[in-house]
Design a protein around this motif. Structure first.
Motif, PDB file in Angstrom:
ATOM      1  N   ALA A  86       0.808  -1.219   0.000  1.00 30.42           N
ATOM      2  CA  ALA A  86       0.000   0.000   0.000  1.00 30.42           C
ATOM      3  C   ALA A  86       0.841   1.269   0.000  1.00 30.42           C
ATOM      4  O   ALA A  86       0.523   2.236  -0.687  1.00 30.42           O
ATOM      5  N   MET A  87       1.943   1.279   0.784  1.00 34.00           N
ATOM      6  CA  MET A  87       2.681   2.522   1.031  1.00 34.00           C
ATOM      7  C   MET A  87       4.144   2.455   0.614  1.00 34.00           C
ATOM      8  O   MET A  87       4.888   3.417   0.808  1.00 34.00           O
ATOM      9  N   ASP A  88       4.586   1.320   0.054  1.00 34.30           N
ATOM     10  CA  ASP A  88       5.972   1.144  -0.370  1.00 34.30           C
ATOM     11  C   ASP A  88       6.939   1.363   0.791  1.00 34.30           C
ATOM     12  O   ASP A  88       8.022   1.911   0.615  1.00 34.30           O
ATOM     13  N   ASN A  89       6.534   0.930   1.977  1.00 30.08           N
ATOM     14  CA  ASN A  89       7.368   1.127   3.156  1.00 30.08           C
ATOM     15  C   ASN A  89       7.030   0.073   4.188  1.00 30.08           C
ATOM     16  O   ASN A  89       5.956  -0.539   4.144  1.00 30.08           O
ATOM     17  N   ILE A  90       7.957  -0.114   5.124  1.00 27.19           N
ATOM     18  CA  ILE A  90       7.737  -1.081   6.195  1.00 27.19           C
ATOM     19  C   ILE A  90       6.992  -0.434   7.354  1.00 27.19           C
ATOM     20  O   ILE A  90       6.940   0.787   7.473  1.00 27.19           O
TER      21      ILE A  90
END
Length: 873
Positions: A86-90
């Motif tokens: 969803a957010m391209d992040n952990i």
């Protein structure tokens, strides 16, 4: 046989688990070589192997521990996959507070992207644990206990080393390791003592421009006379990378293109280098309405501090335009209570504030709110009405359909490779129709339309893609397609709008406008608080990144723009610059006032119906100071109050507490208070408040006013504030602790007229005209064991000795099991000191998360229940 099955299921788990990275990469359409994928895949397999070994040796000590560790690890791993998608992040550990927020769960966590994969991983893992436990039976009887402990210590230390060696780039590491590493280092590097930190006098010059708006070269002809309406269309999470013109201008490739902007390109200013300063909608909205940086960390958003600091409030964009004679409106597709956007928008100066309750029609069922097509179509009538009032107007819209898990019609989901792209295309088509509406409207020729994003849900292969925002200005007096190559951010929108509305009046105001170009670069800061990265740039195309481990990197773009197809990234050692960036971040993120109060709701009136639940507030994500008492206070009033009308307030906290209070409409004390001690500083603290009214007329509506809901903080040695000491306290119950929950009445609910909860924790049954009533609840967790349920009550009329009165039952697993049930006559009841007592023994064969006790009416009754409790045998 058991050993073979264990080896087989373990192998299947390892293979299936490692495939998750490939599924995610395929879903995100990454182009990776074997060399790129080899290292992180090996780390994934190592993580899975260590998890299996850890569970195996834990099983030698306790048969349940492996399941707890394994399932918890997998849930955290799956949550990271969803967040990366969803957010391209952990995930950051601070985001775990979202799990306690039912609004967030309802909106964002009820759809999974890889259900088959998740099911297979869990099945193979549980299967391996079952056979591993079978192999460990002997060890649990006393064998190898010392050896087991040694192995466990070695394994845990190995996991700790791998976490410490990881970085927060999910593409190079196991998702769990990266997420844990990031969370730990973010906490370790968190600066708390903002007030005692020295900030140099020229610090504003280091983070903001020193130029005046009018010093830039004007891109517009401001000769156009007449009113100038302003419409800001804010699109949830959309990055500038989706704009085809931006892709072409920057020579950047992206598979997603929003074609709707082709309709306005001949009258547009496009900002290719546009920055969102942080993640989270409330921070983005605050930033462009306030002309200010949001906080660059995860602490209490400035929007909450703004609402409380009434003495020092600066005027935000809506109020500034109101002062110039504008009508103002804020319209969003989501519910307003989440993050208290209704209250903030009123404080900001919007005359009209409309949320999802103002949109009766939905094209696509969606938990977050109204889908994009339905939102734009129904917004047209609001804008027409606003335009008909004869005054210039300012409106801000906010979509929600591109928020995870995305509002997508079935035909779009079939047409596009994933839900995210399908949601963007659905927004694009909906926006295209909305642009047609604008172009044919009565206000087409005298309205500036700004298309912006509230935040960015990330761009593949971009080092700061989570901060790549979208900004396009569309107006009839813009000739052709103009690219403003300067670097701008959310904080520049306020100045830009003021410059457009009245360039002469605001030309001497400090700041920058997207309607002008400037001859030199300006400093800008941005961050991704989910992973702790902070970015600083004073030269377009050169960005410094300070990560949560205090590592400093220089990022140079190939095209010398802020966003490029390729970058050169190198680690540098510059302690002075590190300290400067940390100082600038702390300066921006320090509390904006010394007030120890946050005003969540100033004043709001609800129209309510009997027995229906209403969400009052949720999703505040505040920072609680350490060693302090936290107070939650508010006033309530039932308008047109009659006797027999009441309210039940339910407060849910992220410490696992459910707190209730039922109040009578006729009560004189209309102030509720909850207080607790907070030992260590917490970021992202949130609570939910629900309200359920009850009155005899189930068809009519009544009005309830909630005023001055304030969260305040006090040093542990200070006394209660004046006014709090005489407030009515909430009844506090802790979930899962049935031994201390002596009276469960605050958790109970009732159905049918004539059955009520009272403010002093009683249940009144006056059901002379009905025997179809029900008292039910408490939906609390109970561990496995034997119990006695007890109802204590008074009978207000006389009944026959063997006449059926009511039936009690115990329901488990959402009604699928009834461990105990019994009908009671007067002869079945105990009698003590004027009270009757009904007892029902029951046994739970396993832990149950939501036990329900039900009292069914067998006849009309007039009785008062004074106590509902359970005791464990």
């Amino acid at each position: 046989m058991q050993r073979k099955m264990y080896i087989l299921l373990t192998t299947l788990f390892l293979i299936t688990f490692a495939s998750g990275r490939f599924l995610l990469i395929a879903k995100k359409n990454f182009d990776y070589s074997l060399f790129d994928i080899l290292k992180p895949t090996i780390i994934d397999i190592l993580f899975a192997v260590l998890l299996i070994l850890l569970c195996y040796w834990l099983g030698k000590l306790n048969r349940l521990l492996p399941y707890v560790i394994a399932i918890s690890s997998m849930l955290f791993y799956f949550a990271n996959i969803e967040y990366i998608y969803a957010m391209d992040n952990i995930l950051n550990l601070s985001d775990i507070s979202y799990i306690s927020d039912s609004e967030f769960l309802k909106g964002s966590a009820l759809h999974v992207s890889f259900p088959v994969y998740y099911i297979l991983v869990v099945l193979f893992l549980i299967g391996a644990l079952i056979f591993g436990n079978q192999l460990n039976k002997g060890a649990r009887e006393g064998e190898n206990k010392k050896l087991s402990v040694i192995f466990l210590v070695v394994l845990i230390c190995s996991e700790g080393v791998l976490v410490s060696l990881s970085d927060n780039d999910w593409k190079n590491n196991n998702f769990v390791y990266a997420s844990l590493n990031n969370g730990v280092y973010t906490v370790m590097n968190n600066e708390k003592d903002y007030d005692n930190q020295y900030y140099p006098e020229n610090i504003e010059e280091k983070i903001n421009t020193t130029e005046l708006i009018g010093e830039g070269k004007d891109l517009l002809s401001h000769a156009a006379a007449g009113r100038k309406n302003v419409l800001i269309v804010t699109m949830e999470g959309i990055p500038g990378a989706y704009v085809a013109q931006t892709q072409k201008h920057l020579n950047v490739v992206n598979s997603i293109k929003m074609n709707s902007f082709n309709k306005i390109k001949d009258h547009s200013i496009i900002i290719p280098n546009y920055i969102t300063h942080n993640n989270q909608t409330i921070r983005g909205l605050y930033s462009f309405l306030a002309g200010d940086y949001p906080k660059l960390d995860a602490s209490t958003p400035k929007a909450y501090e703004y609402m409380e600091d009434s003495k020092n409030q600066k005027k935000l964009l809506p109020q500034l335009l109101k002062d110039k004679g504008y009508n103002t409106a804020y319209i969003q597709a989501a519910g307003l209570e989440f993050m208290s956007k209704d209250q903030f928008m009123k404080s900001a100066g919007f005359d009209t504030v409309i949320g999802s309750e103002g949109f009766p029609h939905n094209e696509v069922p969606f938990s977050w709110g109204v889908d994009d097509k339905a939102f734009f179509e129904q917004t047209e009538s609001y804008l027409n009405d606003l335009n008909s009032k004869g005054k210039p107007w300012f409106a801000t819209l906010l979509t929600v359909g591109t928020h995870h898990p995305y509002a997508v019609p079935p035909d779009y989901e079939e047409k596009y490779p994933d839900r995210k792209e399908a949601a963007v295309k659905y927004l694009d088509d909906s926006l295209s129709s909305f642009i047609d509406y604008i172009n044919h409207s009565d206000f087409a020729n005298d309205t500036l339309v700004l298309f912006v994003s509230d935040e960015s849900h990330g761009v593949n292969d971009q080092p700061y893609g989570s901060n790549w925002g979208l900004c396009i200005a569309y107006a009839p007096n813009i000739e052709g397609t103009i690219y403003n190559d300067n670097v701008f951010g959310h904080k520049d929108i306020l100045n830009s709008v003021l410059d457009y509305v009245d360039s002469k009046e605001y030309s001497n105001k400090k700041g920058r406008s997207i309607f002008r170009t400037y001859g030199k670069d300006s400093p800008i800061m941005f961050a991704t608080h989910v992973n702790g990265d902070v970015f600083y740039s004073t030269e377009k195309g050169k960005v410094y990144k300070l990560d949560s481990k205090n590592n400093l990197y220089e990022i140079d773009s190939e095209n010398h723009e802020m966003f490029s197809e390729n970058y050169t990234i190198k680690k540098i050692n510059d302690e002075s610059l590190k300290n400067d960036i940390s100082l600038y971040k702390n300066y921006i993120s320090k509390p904006s006032s010394d007030n120890n109060e946050l005003n969540i709701i100033k004043s709001k009136t609800y129209e309510v119906k009997a027995k229906e639940g209403y969400l009052i507030t949720a999703g505040q994500y505040m920072t609680l100071p350490d060693k302090s008492y936290v107070n939650i206070d508010f006033n309530y009033e039932l308008l047109d109050t009659k006797e027999g009308v009441g309210l039940t307030f339910e407060l849910r906290t992220n410490e696992g507490k459910v707190i209730k209070k039922t109040v009578d409409g006729a009560t004189s004390n209309k102030h509720l208070h909850y207080r607790f001690f907070n030992d260590k500083e917490q970021s992202g603290y949130t609570f939910e408040m629900f309200m359920t009214p009850f009155f005899s007329d189930t068809t009519s509506t009544k009005k309830v006013s909630i005023d001055n809901m304030v969260v305040s903080f006090e040093d542990k040695d200070k006394e209660l504030k004046k006014g709090q000491s005489d407030a009515t306290e909430f009844d506090v119950f802790k979930k899962g602790d049935e031994e201390t929950n002596k009276n469960l009445i605050p958790f109970m609910s009732t159905s049918k007229s004539g059955v009520f909860l009272t403010s002093d924790n009683r249940i009144l049954l006056n059901s002379k005209d009905s025997n179809n009533y029900l008292v039910y609840g408490p939906y609390l967790p109970y561990p496995k064991g034997k119990y006695t349920l007890q109802y204590k009550f008074k009978l207000n009329e006389k009944y026959g000795l063997n006449e059926p009165l009511f039936t009690l039952d115990v329901s488990a697993q959402q009604g699928s099991q009834i461990p105990a049930q019994r009908s009671f006559t007067l002869e079945d009841l105990d009698y003590e000191g004027g009270y009757y007592i009904a007892k029902l023994e029951f046994e739970l064969n396993q832990d149950i998360s939501d036990v329900e006790f039900r009292l069914h009416g067998n006849r009309s009754l007039d009785m008062t229940v004074t106590d509902v409790s359970t005791t464990k045998k």
